[in-house]
Design a protein around this motif. Structure first.
Motif, PDB file in Angstrom:
ATOM      1  N   THR A 155       0.834  -1.209   0.000  1.00  0.00           N
ATOM      2  CA  THR A 155       0.000   0.000   0.000  1.00  0.00           C
ATOM      3  C   THR A 155       0.864   1.253   0.000  1.00  0.00           C
ATOM      4  O   THR A 155       0.606   2.211  -0.747  1.00  0.00           O
ATOM      5  CB  THR A 155      -0.937   0.014   1.223  1.00  0.00           C
ATOM      6  OG1 THR A 155      -1.762  -1.146   1.201  1.00  0.00           O
ATOM      7  CG2 THR A 155      -1.810   1.258   1.221  1.00  0.00           C
ATOM      8  N   SER A 156       1.920   1.251   0.816  1.00  0.00           N
ATOM      9  CA  SER A 156       2.822   2.404   0.878  1.00  0.00           C
ATOM     10  C   SER A 156       3.537   2.616  -0.453  1.00  0.00           C
ATOM     11  O   SER A 156       3.688   3.754  -0.913  1.00  0.00           O
ATOM     12  CB  SER A 156       3.843   2.208   1.996  1.00  0.00           C
ATOM     13  OG  SER A 156       3.214   2.146   3.252  1.00  0.00           O
ATOM     14  N   CYS A 157       3.970   1.520  -1.066  1.00  0.00           N
ATOM     15  CA  CYS A 157       4.671   1.632  -2.352  1.00  0.00           C
ATOM     16  C   CYS A 157       3.763   2.212  -3.431  1.00  0.00           C
ATOM     17  O   CYS A 157       4.207   2.988  -4.292  1.00  0.00           O
ATOM     18  CB  CYS A 157       5.197   0.271  -2.794  1.00  0.00           C
ATOM     19  SG  CYS A 157       6.550  -0.358  -1.774  1.00  0.00           S
ATOM     20  N   LEU A 158       2.464   1.848  -3.378  1.00  0.00           N
ATOM     21  CA  LEU A 158       1.521   2.365  -4.361  1.00  0.00           C
ATOM     22  C   LEU A 158       1.170   3.832  -4.097  1.00  0.00           C
ATOM     23  O   LEU A 158       1.017   4.619  -5.027  1.00  0.00           O
ATOM     24  CB  LEU A 158       0.241   1.517  -4.352  1.00  0.00           C
ATOM     25  CG  LEU A 158       0.382   0.082  -4.875  1.00  0.00           C
ATOM     26  CD1 LEU A 158      -0.921  -0.689  -4.674  1.00  0.00           C
ATOM     27  CD2 LEU A 158       0.772   0.073  -6.344  1.00  0.00           C
ATOM     28  N   VAL A 159       1.045   4.179  -2.817  1.00  0.00           N
ATOM     29  CA  VAL A 159       0.631   5.532  -2.452  1.00  0.00           C
ATOM     30  C   VAL A 159       1.768   6.531  -2.605  1.00  0.00           C
ATOM     31  O   VAL A 159       1.591   7.633  -3.146  1.00  0.00           O
ATOM     32  CB  VAL A 159       0.096   5.558  -1.002  1.00  0.00           C
ATOM     33  CG1 VAL A 159      -0.104   6.995  -0.529  1.00  0.00           C
ATOM     34  CG2 VAL A 159      -1.201   4.783  -0.907  1.00  0.00           C
ATOM     35  N   PHE A 160       2.961   6.148  -2.155  1.00  0.00           N
ATOM     36  CA  PHE A 160       4.069   7.099  -2.116  1.00  0.00           C
ATOM     37  C   PHE A 160       4.920   7.054  -3.378  1.00  0.00           C
ATOM     38  O   PHE A 160       6.148   7.057  -3.326  1.00  0.00           O
ATOM     39  CB  PHE A 160       4.930   6.838  -0.883  1.00  0.00           C
ATOM     40  CG  PHE A 160       4.167   6.975   0.407  1.00  0.00           C
ATOM     41  CD1 PHE A 160       3.328   8.057   0.618  1.00  0.00           C
ATOM     42  CD2 PHE A 160       4.266   6.019   1.398  1.00  0.00           C
ATOM     43  CE1 PHE A 160       2.614   8.176   1.791  1.00  0.00           C
ATOM     44  CE2 PHE A 160       3.550   6.134   2.575  1.00  0.00           C
ATOM     45  CZ  PHE A 160       2.724   7.216   2.772  1.00  0.00           C
TER      46      PHE A 160
END
Length: 344
Positions: A155-160
Motif C-alpha cells: 500500500t505504501s509503495c503504491l501511495v508514495f
C-alpha cells in the motif's frame, strides 16, 4: 535540495502560506518525550514478547510485530525532530523523506492491524475455548503477520509514488505536507479512514464486547478480577480512540472540505495536534500490553529498585513487590482465563 512536487491542478504548496509555528512549539516536546520514554519501554516490551514466543504463545508473535513497528517509528523521530526545529525545512534527500513518512504511516496501520489480531485471538480464546484452535497457532500467527506487513508495504509503495518533498512560500522544502491536499490524496484518505480505522475499530468493539459478556456471566471469576478485566479492555478501546480517532476524523474532514488554502490554514493546528497523538501509541502499547501483567510488573519493579539502589549508592532493605490484584495473568492479551483449557 532541488526537487519539489507540484499539484497537477496547479494548487502547489508554493502558493499556500500557512503558519507552522506549532511545529516549533509542541512537536519537539512530544518527539523528545516519546523517544526518551518509548525506546527503553519498547525494548523491554520486545524482551517480554520474546519470552512469550519462546513459550510457544502465538500472542508473542503479535506483540513482537507490534513492538517492532513502534521501534521503527521511534528511530525516525530524530529526523522529524531536526525537521521541525529547522522550521519545517527538509535538508535530506527525498528518499529519506519517503522512508520516514512510510515509517510514520506504517506505525499507525500496522499497530492497528496487530491490535485487531490480539483482540480477535482473545475473543476466540474466551468465547470459543474449544474451537478454532487452528487459528491460534504459531504458524497461523506468523502467516497473519506476514500478510499484514506485506499489505501495508505494498500500500505504501503504491501511495508514495508521488513526489513527497515540495517547496512552500518561504522556500522551505517541506516533507509530506501538501496544502491544500492533492487530488490523488482524497481517495487514499477515504481508504485510510474506512479500512485503516473504522473497520478495525468495529472488530475491536465486537471482540471485546464478546469477551466482557462471557466474563460477566462467568461465576468462576472473582469480582475483583472481573473489574480488572473490564478496566483493561476499556483502556484498550480508550487508547485506540485517543491515539487514532482524532487523526482519522480530521483526515476525513480534510478530504471532504479542504479545497482551498483558507480551510487548510484553519485546520492546520488541530490536524497536527491529532497527528502528534498517534505518536503516543509508541508509549501506550508497551505499558498496556506488557506492564499490565503482574509477572512483568514485578520484574519491572525489581529493575526499578536495583536502579534506585545504584543511584543512592547504599543497600536498602528489600521491600519486595506487591501484587496488583489482577486476574491469573492480568492482561486480557496474555491471559489464559478459566474458560479456556490450559495450553501446553
Amino acid at each position: 535540495m532541488e526537487t519539489f512536487s507540484e499539484d497537477p491542478m496547479g494548487n502547489n504548496t508554493l502558493n499556500c502560506t500557512i503558519d507552522h509555528s506549532i511545529h516549533q512549539i509542541l512537536s519537539p516536546v512530544v518527539y523528545i518525550l516519546v523517544f526518551v520514554v518509548g525506546l527503553p519501554a519498547n525494548c523491554l516490551s520486545l524482551y517480554y514478547a520474546y519470552l512469550q514466543v519462546k513459550a510457544k504463545n502465538e500472542l508473542g508473535i503479535y506483540l513482537c510485530n507490534l513492538t517492532v513497528a513502534d521501534l521503527l517509528y521511534i528511530f525516525s523521530l530524530p529526523f522529524w525532530l531536526q525537521y521541525v526545529l529547522q522550521h519545517d525545512n527538509w535538508t535530506y534527500d527525498e528518499l529519506l523523506c519517503k522512508i520516514c513518512g512510510i515509517l510514520l504511516y506504517e506505525n499507525i496501520y500496522i499497530s492497528v492491524g496487530f491490535l485487531c489480531c490480539i483482540s480477535i485471538d482473545r475473543y476466540l480464546a474466551v468465547v470459543y475455548p474449544f474451537r478454532f484452535h487452528q487459528f491460534r497457532t504459531m504458524k497461523a500467527a506468523l502467516l497473519v503477520s506476514c500478510i499484514i506487513w506485506t499489505k501495508e508495504i505494498l500500500t505504501s509503495c503504491l501511495v508514495f509514488t508521488h513526489g513527497e518533498v515540495s517547496k512552500d512560500a518561504e522556500s522551505h522544502m517541506v516533507c509530506f505536507e501538501h496544502y491544500p491536499i492533492k487530488t490523488w490524496e482524497h481517495n487514499v484518505n477515504f481508504y485510510r479512514f474506512t479500512a485503516g480505522f473504522l473497520f478495525p475499530f468495529s472488530l475491536l468493539l465486537f471482540s471485546y464486547y464478546g469477551i466482557l459478556r462471557v466474563v460477566r456471566k462467568s461465576y468462576g471469576t472473582q469480582k475483583k478480577k472481573k473489574i480488572q478485566i473490564k478496566r483493561l479492555v476499556s483502556s484498550t478501546i480508550i487508547i485506540f480512540l485517543v491515539c487514532f480517532g482524532p487523526y482519522h476524523v480530521l483526515l476525513l474532514m480534510r478530504s471532504i472540505f479542504e479545497n482551498s488554502c483558507e480551510f487548510a490554514a484553519k485546520i492546520f493546528n488541530i490536524y497536527h495536534i491529532c497527528l502528534l497523538l498517534t505518536t503516543f501509541n509508541c508509549v501506550a502499547d508497551p505499558i498496556l500490553y506488557c506492564f499490565s501483567s503482574e509477572n512483568t510488573y514485578q520484574d519491572f519493579a525489581k529493575i526499578r529498585d536495583t536502579c534506585l539502589k545504584y543511584i543512592r549508592g547504599v543497600e536498602t532493605e528489600d521491600k519486595g513487590t506487591y501484587p496488583m490484584n489482577t486476574p491469573e495473568i492480568s492482561s486480557p492479551f496474555v491471559v489464559t482465563w478459566t474458560t479456556e483449557p490450559v495450553r501446553t
